[in-house]
Design a protein around this motif. Structure first.
Motif, short mmCIF file in Angstrom:
data_model
loop_
_atom_site.label_atom_id
_atom_site.label_comp_id
_atom_site.label_asym_id
_atom_site.label_seq_id
_atom_site.Cartn_x
_atom_site.Cartn_y
_atom_site.Cartn_z
N HIS A 153 0.81 -1.22 0.00
CA HIS A 153 0.00 0.00 0.00
C HIS A 153 0.85 1.27 0.00
CE1 HIS A 153 -3.73 -2.06 -0.02
NE2 HIS A 153 -3.19 -2.92 0.80
N THR B 112 -0.98 -0.21 8.08
CA THR B 112 -1.76 -1.17 7.30
C THR B 112 -1.17 -2.56 7.48
OG1 THR B 112 -2.23 0.54 5.65
CG2 THR B 112 -2.61 -1.74 5.00
N TYR C 178 -5.90 -4.31 5.92
CA TYR C 178 -6.73 -3.47 6.78
C TYR C 178 -5.91 -2.30 7.30
CZ TYR C 178 -10.29 -7.15 7.07
OH TYR C 178 -11.26 -8.07 6.77
N ALA C 179 -6.57 -1.15 7.41
CA ALA C 179 -6.00 -0.06 8.20
C ALA C 179 -6.26 -0.40 9.66
CB ALA C 179 -6.67 1.26 7.83
N ILE D 72 -8.08 -0.77 1.13
CA ILE D 72 -8.23 -1.35 2.46
C ILE D 72 -9.60 -2.00 2.59
CG2 ILE D 72 -6.57 0.18 3.56
CD1 ILE D 72 -8.94 1.87 4.57
#
Length: 460
Positions: free
Chosen positions: A14, A248, A258-259, A285
């Motif tokens: 990311h 993340t 996922y954040a 995300i």
């Protein structure tokens, strides 16, 4: 043993947002310091876990389907120098009291989300601030720089993001302790509402509504069998992309990123550029996400944004937060709601009646009129109910403390009262009594605008 979360790989995946224009990012003066801070965050523990993010998404799916109501609120901007355990508890309790009133008003289970444990960065309209001929970088929240008007305080410091992570972890512990205490129970919320109504200027009307809520058993979300009174999720504006991308993580059980800085993150009005860095990051995300939608939003652009952020049209994935201003909500919002409905997209519509109604005061303090906030909320409900859509929730800047930052409400706070207890370092918040006053008055207004037979009848 396979780790629950893969720490470094998500950060590597990311970073695509770095090739996009990134609005509202600090001009970090020391690249080595930024690299050090990001490295520390990348190796740090997650603040929230994927399972809890997925749970919130399932709750928000019920909101999108018209089966639940969202109550979201908290500080405009949290402070690193404040570690007031009691203040965290007061705001959490106020949110639960609001949930009780709104839950009864809508006859629906309530999803409660706090602006806590991460709300440390703020978008600003200008990059610098000038006082008495001295120009310094603008205050961008404690995650970036200090509020004091000195060159040292206003210098962006990336290590503040590391402090934010640690303080957010401490806040989460306080919130969890509160949610496990007696104060998180329905009896405490009802007792607090009784005391509020007894001392309110419009006592007779408020006491009658409180008695109705008591007879209904509190209505804080027992419908559907899934809500627990102490359930409180965390949210903040995902503004600082260095911070968010460093936190993340990939859930090794599912392979999804996922954040882990919060359960729900939102994109602000100033950063929702379709080709921008924020939309790029948020599109990748797996958390539930939200977008603020102001009066300048075009229907075509909004649909492109929805397609980008929720291409699979997963219920609970995307919440649209309307922040139009009291004078524009009835004019602008209908076309957007109609277009989204015509395209068959599944989103939750929520009202932020705060950010479109900020004004200056004679003392120089930013403030908001209670009546404007109430009017925008009423307009939001009028529009959604009039179109047969579900008014899915409220998003408030508020506190459980007795501040004097917004004018009006039952306590009659005026412009002259603002300096007394104006404690926000950025935007003005409703205090606890104003927040409850807003909920009670909106309940009365809804009797006039709710279609006969309710929303389901209007849909048919």
């Amino acid at each position: 043993m396979t780790p629950l979360l893969d720490l470094p790989s998500a950060h590597a995946v990311h970073t695509g947002w770095r090739s996009r224009p990134a609005a509202q990012q600090p001009a970090w003066p020391d690249p080595a310091a930024l690299e050090s801070a990001v490295g520390t965050l990348t190796a740090s523990a997650p603040l929230v876990l994927p399972r809890a993010c997925d749970l919130l998404k399932s709750r928000l799916a019920a909101v999108a389907r018209g089966e639940a109501f969202l109550v979201q609120g908290g500080d405009c901007a949290e402070s690193l120098d404040s570690a007031d355990t009691a203040a965290v508890g007061r705001t959490a309790s106020t949110l639960q009291q609001l949930a009780t009133v709104f839950g009864y008003m809508m006859s629906l289970p309530v999803v409660t989300v706090a602006r806590m444990a991460g709300q440390y960065a703020k978008p600003r309209s200008a990059g610098t601030e000038t006082r008495q001929g001295v120009e310094l970088p603008v205050y961008r929240g404690d995650a970036v720089n200090g509020h004091a008007f000195t060159a040292a305080a206003r210098a962006p410091d990336p290590h503040r993001m590391v402090r934010v992570h640690r303080r957010s972890g401490a806040t989460l512990l306080l919130v969890r302790a509160h949610c496990a205490s007696e104060q998180a129970g329905p009896g405490y919320a009802l007792d607090a509402l009784r005391k509020f109504a007894a001392g309110a200027p419009e006592r007779a009307r408020y006491e009658a509504l409180t008695q109705e809520i008591e007879r209904a058993g509190g209505f804080i979300g027992t419908g559907g069998g899934w809500h627990t009174p102490g359930e409180l999720f965390m949210s903040h504006e995902g503004l600082l992309l260095d911070y968010e991308s460093a936190l993340t993580r990939v859930d090794t059980a599912t392979g999804r990123p996922y954040a882990t800085s919060g359960h729900l993150l939102w994109i602000g009005e100033r950063t929702r550029l379709l080709g921008g860095a924020h939309v790029e990051y948020f599109s990748r995300i797996s958390n539930p996400v939200a977008v603020k939608v102001g009066p300048g939003a075009e229907a075509d652009d909004l649909m492109r944004l929805i397609d980008r952020l929720s291409p699979g049209d997963e219920p609970g994935r995307l919440t649209l937060v309307a922040r139009m201003g009291a004078g524009r909500v009835r004019e602008v919002l209908p076309g957007l709601v109609e277009r989204v409905a015509a395209e068959g997209r599944t989103v939750a519509w929520v009202s932020d009646p705060m950010h479109g109604n900020t004004i200056g005061s004679p003392s120089g303090h930013k403030t908001r009129r209670f009546d404007d906030i109430l009017d925008e909320l009423a307009g939001f409900f009028e529009v959604l109910l009039g179109l047969g859509a579900h008014p899915g929730g409220v998003h408030l800047e508020m506190t459980g403390d007795d501040v004097t930052e917004c004018v009006g409400g039952g306590a009659g706070i005026g412009f002259a009262d603002l300096p007394e207890r104006y404690r926000s370092v950025c935007d003005p918040r409703l205090n606890r009594d104003q927040s409850l006053d807003l909920a009670y008055r909106l309940a009365d207004l809804l009797d006039a605008v709710r279609p006969p037979g309710g929303v389901e009848e209007a849909r048919r």
